[in-house]
Scaffold this motif. Sequence first.
Motif, PDB file in Angstrom:
ATOM      1  N   ARG A   1       0.825  -1.214   0.000  1.00 18.62           N
ATOM      2  CA  ARG A   1       0.000   0.000   0.000  1.00 18.62           C
ATOM      3  C   ARG A   1       0.856   1.260   0.000  1.00 18.62           C
ATOM      4  O   ARG A   1       0.547   2.232  -0.675  1.00 18.62           O
ATOM      5  CB  ARG A   1      -0.956  -0.001   1.192  1.00 18.62           C
ATOM      6  CG  ARG A   1      -2.001  -1.090   1.135  1.00 18.62           C
ATOM      7  CD  ARG A   1      -3.084  -0.710   0.208  1.00 18.62           C
ATOM      8  NE  ARG A   1      -3.944  -1.834  -0.128  1.00 18.62           N
ATOM      9  CZ  ARG A   1      -5.068  -1.691  -0.786  1.00 18.62           C
ATOM     10  NH1 ARG A   1      -5.488  -0.498  -1.142  1.00 18.62           N
ATOM     11  NH2 ARG A   1      -5.783  -2.745  -1.118  1.00 18.62           N
ATOM     12  N   LYS A   2       1.929   1.233   0.753  1.00 19.91           N
ATOM     13  CA  LYS A   2       2.822   2.394   0.825  1.00 19.91           C
ATOM     14  C   LYS A   2       3.530   2.627  -0.514  1.00 19.91           C
ATOM     15  O   LYS A   2       3.587   3.747  -1.004  1.00 19.91           O
ATOM     16  CB  LYS A   2       3.848   2.186   1.937  1.00 19.91           C
ATOM     17  CG  LYS A   2       4.805   3.323   2.113  1.00 19.91           C
ATOM     18  CD  LYS A   2       5.762   3.034   3.247  1.00 19.91           C
ATOM     19  CE  LYS A   2       6.790   4.132   3.394  1.00 19.91           C
ATOM     20  NZ  LYS A   2       7.773   3.827   4.422  1.00 19.91           N
ATOM     21  N   GLN A   3       4.056   1.559  -1.102  1.00 19.53           N
ATOM     22  CA  GLN A   3       4.840   1.690  -2.323  1.00 19.53           C
ATOM     23  C   GLN A   3       3.990   1.841  -3.573  1.00 19.53           C
ATOM     24  O   GLN A   3       4.429   2.438  -4.556  1.00 19.53           O
ATOM     25  CB  GLN A   3       5.777   0.493  -2.465  1.00 19.53           C
ATOM     26  CG  GLN A   3       6.837   0.465  -1.380  1.00 19.53           C
ATOM     27  CD  GLN A   3       7.723  -0.751  -1.461  1.00 19.53           C
ATOM     28  OE1 GLN A   3       7.746  -1.471  -2.461  1.00 19.53           O
ATOM     29  NE2 GLN A   3       8.474  -1.004  -0.407  1.00 19.53           N
ATOM     30  N   ALA A   4       2.772   1.321  -3.553  1.00 17.21           N
ATOM     31  CA  ALA A   4       1.921   1.356  -4.740  1.00 17.21           C
ATOM     32  C   ALA A   4       1.477   2.764  -5.104  1.00 17.21           C
ATOM     33  O   ALA A   4       1.007   2.991  -6.215  1.00 17.21           O
ATOM     34  CB  ALA A   4       0.701   0.454  -4.546  1.00 17.21           C
ATOM     35  N   ALA A   5       1.625   3.705  -4.210  1.00 16.41           N
ATOM     36  CA  ALA A   5       1.235   5.083  -4.511  1.00 16.41           C
ATOM     37  C   ALA A   5       2.106   5.681  -5.603  1.00 16.41           C
ATOM     38  O   ALA A   5       1.669   6.587  -6.312  1.00 16.41           O
ATOM     39  CB  ALA A   5       1.307   5.941  -3.252  1.00 16.41           C
ATOM     40  N   ALA A   6       3.325   5.186  -5.764  1.00 21.83           N
ATOM     41  CA  ALA A   6       4.234   5.788  -6.731  1.00 21.83           C
ATOM     42  C   ALA A   6       4.741   4.826  -7.799  1.00 21.83           C
ATOM     43  O   ALA A   6       5.260   5.258  -8.818  1.00 21.83           O
ATOM     44  CB  ALA A   6       5.430   6.391  -6.000  1.00 21.83           C
ATOM     45  N   THR A   7       4.566   3.531  -7.579  1.00 23.16           N
ATOM     46  CA  THR A   7       5.098   2.549  -8.515  1.00 23.16           C
ATOM     47  C   THR A   7       4.405   1.213  -8.282  1.00 23.16           C
ATOM     48  O   THR A   7       3.662   1.065  -7.329  1.00 23.16           O
ATOM     49  CB  THR A   7       6.622   2.402  -8.353  1.00 23.16           C
ATOM     50  OG1 THR A   7       7.127   1.571  -9.400  1.00 23.16           O
ATOM     51  CG2 THR A   7       6.996   1.824  -7.009  1.00 23.16           C
TER      52      THR A   7
ATOM     53  N   ILE B   1      -5.668   3.543  -5.571  1.00 19.12           N
ATOM     54  CA  ILE B   1      -5.014   4.846  -5.669  1.00 19.12           C
ATOM     55  C   ILE B   1      -5.500   5.602  -6.900  1.00 19.12           C
ATOM     56  O   ILE B   1      -5.780   6.803  -6.830  1.00 19.12           O
ATOM     57  CB  ILE B   1      -3.479   4.660  -5.671  1.00 19.12           C
ATOM     58  CG1 ILE B   1      -3.037   4.172  -4.288  1.00 19.12           C
ATOM     59  CG2 ILE B   1      -2.769   5.951  -6.054  1.00 19.12           C
ATOM     60  CD1 ILE B   1      -1.677   3.536  -4.262  1.00 19.12           C
ATOM     61  N   ILE B   2      -5.628   4.914  -8.003  1.00 28.56           N
ATOM     62  CA  ILE B   2      -6.142   5.557  -9.223  1.00 28.56           C
ATOM     63  C   ILE B   2      -7.567   6.041  -8.989  1.00 28.56           C
ATOM     64  O   ILE B   2      -7.919   7.166  -9.362  1.00 28.56           O
ATOM     65  CB  ILE B   2      -6.075   4.591 -10.424  1.00 28.56           C
ATOM     66  CG1 ILE B   2      -4.621   4.258 -10.746  1.00 28.56           C
ATOM     67  CG2 ILE B   2      -6.784   5.189 -11.638  1.00 28.56           C
ATOM     68  CD1 ILE B   2      -4.447   3.035 -11.640  1.00 28.56           C
ATOM     69  N   ARG B   3      -8.403   5.223  -8.379  1.00 28.16           N
ATOM     70  CA  ARG B   3      -9.775   5.645  -8.068  1.00 28.16           C
ATOM     71  C   ARG B   3      -9.777   6.896  -7.204  1.00 28.16           C
ATOM     72  O   ARG B   3     -10.584   7.801  -7.403  1.00 28.16           O
ATOM     73  CB  ARG B   3     -10.524   4.521  -7.353  1.00 28.16           C
ATOM     74  CG  ARG B   3     -10.928   3.382  -8.233  1.00 28.16           C
ATOM     75  CD  ARG B   3     -11.774   2.378  -7.426  1.00 28.16           C
ATOM     76  NE  ARG B   3     -12.003   1.186  -8.168  1.00 28.16           N
ATOM     77  CZ  ARG B   3     -11.418   0.009  -7.933  1.00 28.16           C
ATOM     78  NH1 ARG B   3     -10.548  -0.128  -6.938  1.00 28.16           N
ATOM     79  NH2 ARG B   3     -11.695  -1.040  -8.670  1.00 28.16           N
TER      80      ARG B   3
ATOM     81  N   ALA C   1      -1.062   8.992 -14.428  1.00 23.12           N
ATOM     82  CA  ALA C   1      -0.074   7.987 -14.826  1.00 23.12           C
ATOM     83  C   ALA C   1       1.306   8.344 -14.273  1.00 23.12           C
ATOM     84  O   ALA C   1       2.004   7.486 -13.722  1.00 23.12           O
ATOM     85  CB  ALA C   1      -0.017   7.862 -16.346  1.00 23.12           C
ATOM     86  N   ALA C   2       1.688   9.593 -14.384  1.00 25.47           N
ATOM     87  CA  ALA C   2       2.999  10.029 -13.889  1.00 25.47           C
ATOM     88  C   ALA C   2       3.094   9.878 -12.373  1.00 25.47           C
ATOM     89  O   ALA C   2       4.126   9.463 -11.845  1.00 25.47           O
ATOM     90  CB  ALA C   2       3.256  11.476 -14.299  1.00 25.47           C
ATOM     91  N   LYS C   3       2.018  10.180 -11.661  1.00 23.98           N
ATOM     92  CA  LYS C   3       2.029  10.096 -10.201  1.00 23.98           C
ATOM     93  C   LYS C   3       2.037   8.655  -9.686  1.00 23.98           C
ATOM     94  O   LYS C   3       2.462   8.396  -8.574  1.00 23.98           O
ATOM     95  CB  LYS C   3       0.812  10.820  -9.622  1.00 23.98           C
ATOM     96  CG  LYS C   3       0.898  12.325  -9.710  1.00 23.98           C
ATOM     97  CD  LYS C   3      -0.301  12.934  -9.027  1.00 23.98           C
ATOM     98  CE  LYS C   3      -0.171  14.420  -8.928  1.00 23.98           C
ATOM     99  NZ  LYS C   3       0.905  14.855  -8.052  1.00 23.98           N
ATOM    100  N   THR C   4       1.540   7.726 -10.487  1.00 25.09           N
ATOM    101  CA  THR C   4       1.390   6.349 -10.028  1.00 25.09           C
ATOM    102  C   THR C   4       2.363   5.369 -10.684  1.00 25.09           C
ATOM    103  O   THR C   4       2.227   4.159 -10.521  1.00 25.09           O
ATOM    104  CB  THR C   4      -0.063   5.865 -10.230  1.00 25.09           C
ATOM    105  OG1 THR C   4      -0.442   6.081 -11.593  1.00 25.09           O
ATOM    106  CG2 THR C   4      -1.013   6.606  -9.304  1.00 25.09           C
ATOM    107  N   GLY C   5       3.341   5.895 -11.422  1.00 28.26           N
ATOM    108  CA  GLY C   5       4.404   5.054 -11.947  1.00 28.26           C
ATOM    109  C   GLY C   5       4.122   4.334 -13.247  1.00 28.26           C
ATOM    110  O   GLY C   5       4.836   3.388 -13.590  1.00 28.26           O
TER     111      GLY C   5
END
Length: 111
Positions: free
Chosen positions: A16-22, A63-65, A79-83
């Motif tokens: 959950r922590k890492q999925a916010a950016a990649t 996160i996208i939702r 897309a840029a914010k979520t890797g």
Amino acid sequence: MSIRDPLVASAVRLIRKQAAATAPRVGEIADQLGVSASLLRQRFLEALGISPKEEVDRARLDIIRHWLTTTKLGPGDIAAKTGFLDAAELRRFFRRGTGQTLQDYRAAFKA
């Protein structure tokens, strides 16, 4: 969500922590927790009935939702914010995971 297995609970927190950016790789998560990827997969299946990869995808979709429903950011910015490499990759991922387009999801949420 209450997870009884402490290894799985730790893995979910990392995901959950890492999925916010990649998109964290299962092997990377396992390495951070000091276990093998196969053990992590087995414990996920026993505790949650899904694989760690499915949890990564679920976290990324959440996160996208969030971005779609709380901002006016366009697909390229999300897309840029979520890797994701680009908006097209984000669109394909979201459609595969939800059966909806980004635009349809955003419109349904506002309705």
